[in-house]
Structure formats: structure tokens, C-alpha cells
Design a protein around this motif. Structure first.
Motif, mmCIF file in Angstrom:
data_model
loop_
_atom_site.group_PDB
_atom_site.id
_atom_site.type_symbol
_atom_site.label_atom_id
_atom_site.label_comp_id
_atom_site.label_asym_id
_atom_site.label_seq_id
_atom_site.Cartn_x
_atom_site.Cartn_y
_atom_site.Cartn_z
ATOM 1 N N TYR A 249 28.404 82.117 43.034
ATOM 2 C CA TYR A 249 27.813 80.815 43.334
ATOM 3 C C TYR A 249 28.738 79.697 42.845
ATOM 4 C CZ TYR A 249 24.089 77.433 44.102
ATOM 5 O OH TYR A 249 23.338 76.387 44.574
ATOM 6 N N PRO A 250 28.949 78.600 43.600
ATOM 7 C CA PRO A 250 28.217 78.131 44.773
ATOM 8 C C PRO A 250 28.680 78.719 46.110
ATOM 9 C CG PRO A 250 29.780 76.473 44.102
ATOM 10 C CD PRO A 250 29.879 77.579 43.087
ATOM 11 N N ALA A 251 29.625 79.655 46.080
ATOM 12 C CA ALA A 251 29.959 80.391 47.303
ATOM 13 C C ALA A 251 28.995 81.577 47.401
ATOM 14 C CB ALA A 251 31.409 80.854 47.267
ATOM 15 N N SER A 252 29.362 82.587 48.164
ATOM 16 C CA SER A 252 28.529 83.777 48.307
ATOM 17 C C SER A 252 29.429 84.983 48.515
ATOM 18 C CB SER A 252 27.582 83.629 49.498
ATOM 19 O OG SER A 252 28.313 83.623 50.708
ATOM 20 N N PRO A 253 28.916 86.197 48.277
ATOM 21 C CA PRO A 253 29.744 87.383 48.546
ATOM 22 C C PRO A 253 30.227 87.444 49.988
ATOM 23 C CG PRO A 253 27.806 87.985 47.257
ATOM 24 C CD PRO A 253 27.628 86.552 47.660
ATOM 25 N N ALA A 254 29.423 86.941 50.918
ATOM 26 C CA ALA A 254 29.818 86.962 52.329
ATOM 27 C C ALA A 254 30.988 86.036 52.616
ATOM 28 C CB ALA A 254 28.630 86.576 53.208
ATOM 29 N N SER A 255 31.247 85.106 51.699
ATOM 30 C CA SER A 255 32.365 84.187 51.933
ATOM 31 C C SER A 255 33.714 84.919 51.897
ATOM 32 C CB SER A 255 32.348 83.058 50.904
ATOM 33 O OG SER A 255 32.470 83.585 49.585
ATOM 34 N N LEU B 146 35.657 76.162 42.933
ATOM 35 C CA LEU B 146 34.339 75.621 43.258
ATOM 36 C C LEU B 146 33.459 75.552 42.006
ATOM 37 C CD1 LEU B 146 33.568 77.431 46.647
ATOM 38 C CD2 LEU B 146 33.984 74.991 46.319
ATOM 39 N N ARG B 147 33.486 76.605 41.200
ATOM 40 C CA ARG B 147 32.698 76.617 39.983
ATOM 41 C C ARG B 147 33.181 75.569 39.002
ATOM 42 N NH1 ARG B 147 32.272 82.818 38.183
ATOM 43 N NH2 ARG B 147 32.311 81.766 36.168
ATOM 44 N N TYR B 148 34.492 75.419 38.906
ATOM 45 C CA TYR B 148 35.043 74.411 37.992
ATOM 46 C C TYR B 148 34.659 73.008 38.459
ATOM 47 C CZ TYR B 148 38.385 71.735 35.238
ATOM 48 O OH TYR B 148 38.946 70.830 34.388
ATOM 49 N N THR B 149 34.733 72.786 39.771
ATOM 50 C CA THR B 149 34.351 71.479 40.312
ATOM 51 C C THR B 149 32.876 71.203 40.057
ATOM 52 O OG1 THR B 149 36.029 71.723 42.046
ATOM 53 C CG2 THR B 149 34.320 70.043 42.381
ATOM 54 N N MET C 248 32.347 70.249 36.502
ATOM 55 C CA MET C 248 32.707 68.858 36.255
ATOM 56 C C MET C 248 31.607 67.917 36.753
ATOM 57 S SD MET C 248 35.560 68.801 34.626
ATOM 58 C CE MET C 248 34.875 70.262 33.801
ATOM 59 N N ILE C 249 31.041 68.240 37.904
ATOM 60 C CA ILE C 249 29.960 67.404 38.446
ATOM 61 C C ILE C 249 28.746 67.448 37.522
ATOM 62 C CG2 ILE C 249 28.320 67.183 40.353
ATOM 63 C CD1 ILE C 249 30.519 68.211 42.208
ATOM 64 N N LEU C 250 28.415 68.649 37.027
ATOM 65 C CA LEU C 250 27.255 68.800 36.149
ATOM 66 C C LEU C 250 27.489 68.217 34.753
ATOM 67 C CD1 LEU C 250 26.072 72.413 37.079
ATOM 68 C CD2 LEU C 250 25.003 70.246 37.709
ATOM 69 N N SER C 251 28.723 67.878 34.443
ATOM 70 C CA SER C 251 29.025 67.270 33.143
ATOM 71 C C SER C 251 28.712 65.776 33.128
ATOM 72 C CB SER C 251 30.506 67.482 32.789
ATOM 73 O OG SER C 251 30.809 68.845 32.679
ATOM 74 N N ALA D 95 27.159 79.974 34.933
ATOM 75 C CA ALA D 95 28.608 79.898 34.712
ATOM 76 C C ALA D 95 29.155 78.510 34.975
ATOM 77 C CB ALA D 95 29.318 80.918 35.597
ATOM 78 N N SER D 96 28.380 77.665 35.663
ATOM 79 C CA SER D 96 28.861 76.324 36.003
ATOM 80 C C SER D 96 28.325 75.246 35.065
ATOM 81 C CB SER D 96 28.461 75.972 37.444
ATOM 82 O OG SER D 96 29.027 76.886 38.362
ATOM 83 N N LEU D 97 27.428 75.628 34.178
ATOM 84 C CA LEU D 97 26.902 74.636 33.234
ATOM 85 C C LEU D 97 27.977 74.287 32.211
ATOM 86 C CD1 LEU D 97 23.303 75.990 32.526
ATOM 87 C CD2 LEU D 97 23.917 73.974 33.855
#
Length: 808
Positions: free
Chosen positions: A72-78, A139-142, A145-148, A186-188
Motif C-alpha cells: 500500500y498505497p500500490a497493490s500486489p497487482a501493480s 510511494l510509501r515515502y511520499t 511525507m504527506i502524513l507528516s 509503514a507510511s505513518l
């Protein structure tokens, strides 16, 4: 063979030891002159097969959820989408890898062994996987940063800056997919570590309002001495922990504040929650226990499947969900120096306490949960069991007394034999259900307005809204029973005890070290809503549905209690009883006004109530005191709580002005507004990691590891919290419209006092015109009284509201 050893088959009961021995044998064989006679027990083999199938199904589901959460925020299907894009580029005679695919093929894969085609395909797959992982990481790092961003927390109500609007758009783009419970973990962002100087400044300002000039000068001197001596050194070690761990506070907080405490956890640590305010949906104890138990187990399945929606602040920002992992199947194990938490991935049974007896009750049949109607029969069978309790009647007092005697007794008397087996059944259970012999009830009169639209259950005879006696302490006794019971009818070490009273009302007693109150508030709210609005009961008050399966009877847990263990149990009981005798609990129902009126005054309801409690405490004790309000830090990964120091310079000025007969109404209102703004600012700072107490606590832990003494840290951490407060969130599930179904609102819950000469106050803003206050204190000092403090709170609320123009 002794005839007393023959299994009892009269009433369908079989001796547990014999039954287990028989069930353990899936097949038997006998060697005869004609060969081997094989006798296969097909029922046991089927049970083994079902158990294995369920186990592998659980493992596959966890793996599947782990893959979805990790990507997440992607998916295994990506991954497939990236593969298609790369292959399309290659077929179009383009090299999107800029030579990386050829480099992998030439340097890492044996072309001569695998062949050109296989090597080329593998190199493409490796590159696609690496590129996909890189994209996911970015994506997770971005998203992290947004959630920060915390600017939204400080926006003026009704005014949103362009930065926050842009942030909201970015957040919605990245969180478009439906998240699972742990998708955001993992993104918090990590909890920020405040600068030492800023924490010292915040601390000094927090005590300036109530310290004398001399005492404040001494604290300034100690703070300056600390900063100039060992403060920076401790801060550097703490910075290393901040860099190394996901949360620099939570693990130390759990260990040193909760698990290392050697005093009783009953009253001192555990907390309780109460039933919905509605007229109870049934008067049958077994039926209510069955419905709520199944509802809780369904919520456990939702947690396991990760389909519970993450709690969101302002419907946009996710809170950390880590505490849900141990909400079920968890037990606190006593130790001589420190306790430990044991969590089991799954459990297929619960333990039931009834009339001093213990029962193991299987909650699954053929791979699925048993139905409420089936469980009601099981509970009724337990209630109807004529067999008397034995020496184990007060066994649970071990969990209510001091921790060291319990730890020593566990090591000596519960490490083998039936005691080990029975204790393991409790410690591995999903939770404990207590079928209590007491009757507790709400007083209808103060809730009449909120229950007038409730559909009256058909089992109710007469008018439930008939005038009832007031002031008889019904809610006080209800709350006290949930907090401590009779000292031996709750297993206080268990993650939680579902308490079901004889008349059908319910409650919860929860162990604090593994999860804070909002987690179990969410859990219990979900169960109560499911029970009242979805499961329902027959017109007679029994559970719906019909039982068609023959289930395994509840298994009575056996104990061997030698006289020496009886003495230890009795000692623990006396310690617990002495603590209970000293505790006073009072639940005040404030129905004059609620958050509706507070919002019309354009004041935060929490700020309004906190300032009312400052005024109430000053009138009660004729002084100010250090005040603790619990604030969450779950905006950060593995966050738990931070302290809001509600007794501020501004709140003290407001209280002095209120008590000054020469002050005008306008002066009082101006001081109140200033104090309310300051309180909201302090609460927001605490939520955003800018608190005082967790930072100072961690500095103190580091100093102990380094064997360094600090007069400043000792002084700060020895200050008593004479007023400890907490707000319970009114609704978290989103499953009920509280305006349409106000009866589903809970009365909240409470906890014991923190200081011997202080108060513990938990409150829940249950509606536009309803607030419950759970007030606790100790009697031994003679200076505190929970009912008196409740009177002072109500008067303070009324006096503050009177400052505002009634026409506006």
C-alpha cells in the motif's frame, strides 16, 4: 478400578481427563494371530483435518493481508502492470531499463546453463520486480511525507489555508484505494523527538501557574542545572534511540510504567467500560452473554482479516492501528521483577467464570463460529450446573493483589499437573466471560429524554419510564463492580473480561498495558451496536435462530489448591479488599446541557469541560494542582498517549478571576476564552509530539541506564497528579447514527485515582445534551469525596455557561 473413577455419563457429562484421553487417540490397533486389527476414529480424523485446513487458511490469509498491506498505497497487482509496461517497451524496441536488464543478464545469470531465452526472461522479471519495489518505496515515502504535515491541526475553524487544501488533495490521491486495518502502518511518520530546550521551556510554563514564586525559582534553577550538566548527553542517547526505533517512547512506556509495576493492577491500572444507555434488550443473562460474545468474536475476525477500517482524524488522516493486534488472545504474565505480555495468533476457546467456577468453552465448530443460540444453551448449562465450587473460588484474587506473590505462586504451584493445564486454558483464551451474580441497572430518570424514542423491548412489563428512586447510587455500584468486582470474580491479567450481570446488563474490565481505552471503546461499541441493532432477540428475550448441532459441553477446569496456596490466595485477597475499601466511585449524569451549547459558545467542548474541572477542583481543595489529561499520539507509528498539562497559567488566571467577587462578567469571559484557546493549543501540541512528559520520562530512563542522578528529573517525576482526567470517544464505528439511535450511546467508563489525595475523572460527551463523568478517589486521606467533586463539576459547568449571553 475405583468406582469413583468411572466417567459420569448421567446428564451427558464425561470426566474431562477421560474425555481428553479418548479424544486424543485418532486410531488404535491390536496385533492378533490373524494380523493387525486397525480401528480408525473417523470423527477425530475429521476434526484434525478441519483444524489443519483452518490453520493453513489462516496462514494464507495472513500472507495475503501482509502482501496487500506491504504494498500500500500500490497493490500486489501493480507488479503485473509494471511487467506489461516494460514488456511493451521492449517489444517496441526501447530499453526502459537503460541497460540494467542486459547488465543483470550478463553478470548475474548463467546464460550458458539456462539458455538465451530463459536468461533474458529472468532478467526482465528481476528488473520488473526491483523497479516495482522501488516504486512502492517511493510511494510509501511520499505518503509518509504527506502524513507528516500537521498544519491542518492548527487551522482556525471555518478557515482553511491553501497549503492545507493542497495537502488534502494530495492525501486523497494517495489514499484513493480502500485501505485495510494496517495499510497505513509503514507510511505513518515516526514520533518526533522535541529539542531539549523547548521541552524545558514548556515544562516551566506548565507549572508557573500554580507554584509559588520561591518554588518556581527553584524549578528554574534545577532545569538550568540539568541542561548545563547531563541534559545534552541524555538527549544524544535518546536521539540514537529515535533513529533506531519506530517510536522512541512506546516500548519503554509499556515496560516501565505498566509491566514493571509491582502493586495491584486492579484499580491502579485496569479500567472499565459500561453498557449502552438503552433499556437492556433482554433480561436473560445467558442470551445477552451469547449475543455480545459472538459480536466480539466477529470483531476479532474482522481484525484478523484486517477489514476493520482504520480510524481517521477529520475523515482524512489515519491513526496508528498497532494496538488492535493484541486486543484479543493476550494475557499479562506475572514476573518477580517485571511482567510480560503473551499474545497468541489465534484461540478457539473462551473461559467462563461463574459462581467461583471456571469453564473452558469451545467457540468454533466445523471451522466456523458457533451461533448465538448455540452459545446461549452453553451459558445456560454453566449457570444451571449444580456442582459447587471448591477451593478455587477466590483463585482470581491472585491477579488482584501484589504482583510478586502471584509470580512466585505461579512458578511454584502452576507449572505442572491440572493447575498448569487449567491456567493455560485461561491464558490462551480469546478473553474471559464473567457470568456475574449481581444485578446492576441504570436509573431511567436522568436518561428519560434520551430514551423516549427507543422501541421498548417486548419482554418489558409495565411502564419502564415510571418514576424511579434517585440518589441511590445505582450507577456508582455498577461502575465499582466493573472496576474491581469482589476482588476474585475477574481475571485481571486477561486482555479483557466481558462482565454479564444477572439481569442482562454488561460491561468490560480491560488490562491497560496492551491497549489504551479508545481501542476497547471501539471494540465494545461495535459489539453493543451489533447486539442491539443487528442480532436482536426473540419477543421472549432469547437469541434468534435454532441450534441444530451437537456441541462439546463446557469443560469444567480442575484445580489442586494446597493449604499453602490457599494462604497466598487469602493474602492477595486481603490486599485487594483493602484497596477496594479505600476507593470511592461516583458516576455523574450531566443532562442540563452538552456539546451543543458549548459549540454555540464557540468553545471546544473538551476545553470547556477541562476548565470547568479546574474551577471545580479549586473550589473542592482551595488550591491548584498538577493536572493530567490523556491525549493520543496515534498520528505517529506505534503512538499511544501524551500528557496535556491542563492546569496552565491561563487556566489559573481564569479560576482566580471567577472566584474574585469584584471581577466583572466581561473580565471572567475574556479570561475563559484565553484559557480555552491555550488549552486547545496545548492539546494539539501533545497530539503532534510536542508534549513534555513522555520526553522527560525517556530522559529519566536513559539516566537510569547510565547510572546518572538528576535532581531535576527526580523532582519532575515525583510530582503527584492530583487530578487525572481522560475523555472517552463517543462513537468510532460509524455503524450507528447516534442522533437516530441515542440509546446505543455508551455511558463510557472510568479508572481508579492516580494519587492518594486526588481524583481520577473520565468523561464521555455522549450527545448534544448529555455528559457522563466517572469520578474516583480514595477515602483514607479524608480530603476527597467523589460525590462532592461531582457537585462542584456540575456547578462549575453551569457558572461558565452563565457567562455567555443566552440569546447568542
Amino acid at each position: 478400578m475405583d468406582s469413583n473413577f468411572i466417567p459420569k455419563l448421567v446428564n451427558g457429562y464425561q470426566s474431562p481427563n477421560m474425555a481428553e484421553a479418548h479424544a486424543a487417540v485418532a486410531f488404535q490397533f491390536t496385533v492378533t494371530p490373524d494380523g493387525i486389527d486397525l480401528n480408525v476414529n473417523h470423527e477425530v480424523l475429521k476434526a484434525i483435518f478441519d483444524s489443519g485446513k483452518r490453520s493453513w487458511g489462516d496462514k494464507f490469509r495472513r500472507f495475503q493481508n501482509h502482501m496487500v498491506t506491504t504494498t500500500y498505497p500500490a497493490s500486489p497487482a501493480s507488479w503485473l502492470a509494471v511487467l506489461v509496461a516494460i514488456v511493451a517497451c521492449i517489444l517496441a524496441k526501447m530499453d526502459p531499463s537503460l541497460g540494467v536488464i542486459d547488465f543483470i543478464k550478463d553478470h548475474f545469470l548463467p546464460v550458458s546453463l539456462l539458455g538465451e531465452m530463459v536468461t533474458a526472461s529472468l532478467s526482465v522479471l528481476i528488473f520488473v520486480t526491483l523497479l516495482w519495489l522501488f516504486i512502492i518505496y517511493m510511494l510509501r515515502y511520499t505518503l509518509k511525507m504527506i502524513l507528516s504535515y500537521r498544519g491542518f491541526m492548527y487551522e482556525t475553524h471555518g478557515k482553511v489555508s491553501w497549503q492545507t487544501k493542497l495537502w488534502l488533495i494530495s492525501l486523497r490521491v494517495f489514499c484513493a484505494r480502500h485501505p485495510k486495518l494496517y495499510s497505513y502502518q509503514a507510511s505513518l511518520p515516526n514520533l518526533p523527538l522535541p529539542k531539549l530546550k523547548e521541552t524545558m521551556e514548556r515544562y516551566l510554563r506548565s507549572v508557573k501557574g500554580f507554584l509559588s514564586p520561591e518554588d518556581y525559582g527553584e524549578m528554574e534553577r534545577l532545569a538550568e542545572e540539568f541542561q548545563s550538566s547531563i541534559g545534552d548527553r541524555l538527549q544524544r542517547y535518546l536521539q540514537l534511540k529515535w533513529l533506531w526505533s519506530t517510536n522512541y517512547v512506546s516500548d519503554w512506556w509499556e515496560e516501565y510504567v505498566y509491566l514493571r509495576g509491582r502493586s495491584p493492577i486492579m484499580v491502579n491500572s485496569n479500567y472499565y467500560g459500561m453498557d449502552g444507555i438503552a433499556i437492556k434488550p433482554t433480561c436473560f443473562q445467558a442470551a445477552r452473554a451469547a449475543n455480545v460474545t459472538v459480536a466480539l468474536l466477529q470483531f476479532r475476525e474482522e481484525i484478523d482479516h484486517e477489514v476493520v477500517k482504520p480510524i481517521m482524524v477529520q475523515k482524512a488522516v489515519p491513526l496508528c492501528s498497532q494496538q488492535y493486534e493484541r486486543a484479543f488472545n493476550t494475557t499479562r504474565i506475572p514476573g518477580l521483577e517485571t511482567d510480560r505480555l503473551i499474545h497468541h495468533a489465534t484461540s478457539n476457546h473462551i473461559v467462563v467464570m461463574s459462581k467461583g467456577r471456571y469453564y473452558k468453552l469451545i467457540i468454533q465448530s466445523n471451522g466456523s463460529l458457533i451461533k448465538p443460540c448455540e452459545l446461549e444453551k452453553q451459558y445456560q448449562e454453566i449457570l444451571d450446573d449444580p456442582e459447587e465450587h471448591h477451593a478455587e473460588r477466590r483463585l482470581a484474587a491472585l491477579t488482584a493483589g501484589d504482583r510478586i506473590p502471584w509470580a512466585a505462586a505461579r512458578q511454584r504451584f502452576f507449572m505442572d499437573g491440572v493447575n498448569k493445564t487449567s491456567l493455560a486454558a485461561i491464558e490462551t483464551a480469546a478473553f474471559v466471560v464473567v457470568l456475574d451474580e449481581e444485578v446492576h441497572e441504570y436509573d431511567i430518570e436522568p436518561l428519560r429524554e434520551f430514551l423516549k424514542n427507543q422501541e421498548i423491548p417486548s419482554w418489558v412489563k409495565g411502564d419502564p419510564f415510571a418514576q424511579k428512586d434517585q440518589g441511590d447510587g445505582k450507577l456508582d455500584k455498577y461502575a465499582a463492580s466493573l472496576l474491581h468486582g469482589n476482588c476474585y470474580n475477574r481475571w485481571f491479567d486477561k486482555c479483557f473480561n466481558l462482565v454479564v450481570f444477572k439481569n442482562g446488563h454488561i460491561g468490560l474490565n480491560a488490562e491497560h498495558s496492551l491497549a489504551d481505552a479508545p481501542i476497547y471503546s471501539h471494540t465494545f461499541e461495535d459489539a453493543v451496536v451489533e447486539d442491539m441493532l443487528h442480532m436482536g432477540y426473540t419477543p421472549e428475550g432469547h437469541t434468534n435462530g435454532e441450534s441444530t448441532r451437537v456441541l462439546k459441553a463446557p469443560q469444567r477446569l480442575q484445580w489442586e489448591i494446597p493449604s499453602e496456596l490457599e494462604d497466598i490466595i487469602e493474602t492477595s485477597y486481603q490486599v485487594a479488599q483493602k484497596l477496594v475499601d479505600d476507593v470511592q466511585i461516583h458516576v455523574r449524569v450531566h443532562n442540563k446541557f452538552g456539546k451543543g451549547a458549548m459549540k454555540k459558545c464557540r468553545i471546544s467542548p473538551d476545553g470547556f469541560i477541562q476548565l470547568a474541572m479546574q474551577l471545580a477542583y479549586y473550589r473542592d481543595a482551595n488550591r491548584f494542582c498538577l493536572t493530567y489529561e490523556s491525549s493520543m499520539t496515534r498520528l505517529y507509528r506505534e503512538g499511544r498517549t501524551e500528557t496535556v498539562r491542563s492546569c496552565s497559567v491561563e487556566s489559573c488566571d481564569f479560576v482566580r478571576t471567577m472566584e474574585d467577587p469584584d471581577s466583572t462578567k466581561e473580565e471572567k469571559l475574556a479570561k475563559f476564552n484565553l484559557a480555552a484557546v491555550k488549552h486547545v493549543q496545548s492539546y494539539r501540541d501533545a497530539m503532534c509530539g510536542k508534549g513534555v512528559d513522555r520526553h522527560i520520562f525517556c530522559l529519566y530512563v536513559v539516566s537510569k541506564y547510565l547510572n546518572l542522578d538528576s535532581p531535576f528529573l527526580k523532582k519532575v517525576l515525583s510530582e503527584p497528579w492530583r487530578l487525572s482526567t481522560s475523555q472517552t470517544p463517543p462513537s468510532q464505528t460509524g455503524k450507528v447514527n447516534v442522533n437516530k439511535n441515542p440509546e446505543c450511546l455508551s455511558a463510557g467508563g472510568g479508572f481508579g485515582p492516580v494519587a492518594d489525595d486526588g481524583y481520577g475523572v473520565s468523561y464521555i460527551i455522549a450527545g448534544e445534551n448529555l455528559i457522563f463523568f466517572h469520578i474516583s478517589c480514595k477515602n483514607k486521606t479524608g480530603n476527597t469525596n467523589a460525590i462532592r467533586f461531582g457537585d462542584n463539576i456540575e456547578q462549575a459547568l453551569a457558572d461558565i455557561l452563565a457567562l455567555f449571553d443566552k440569546d447568542n
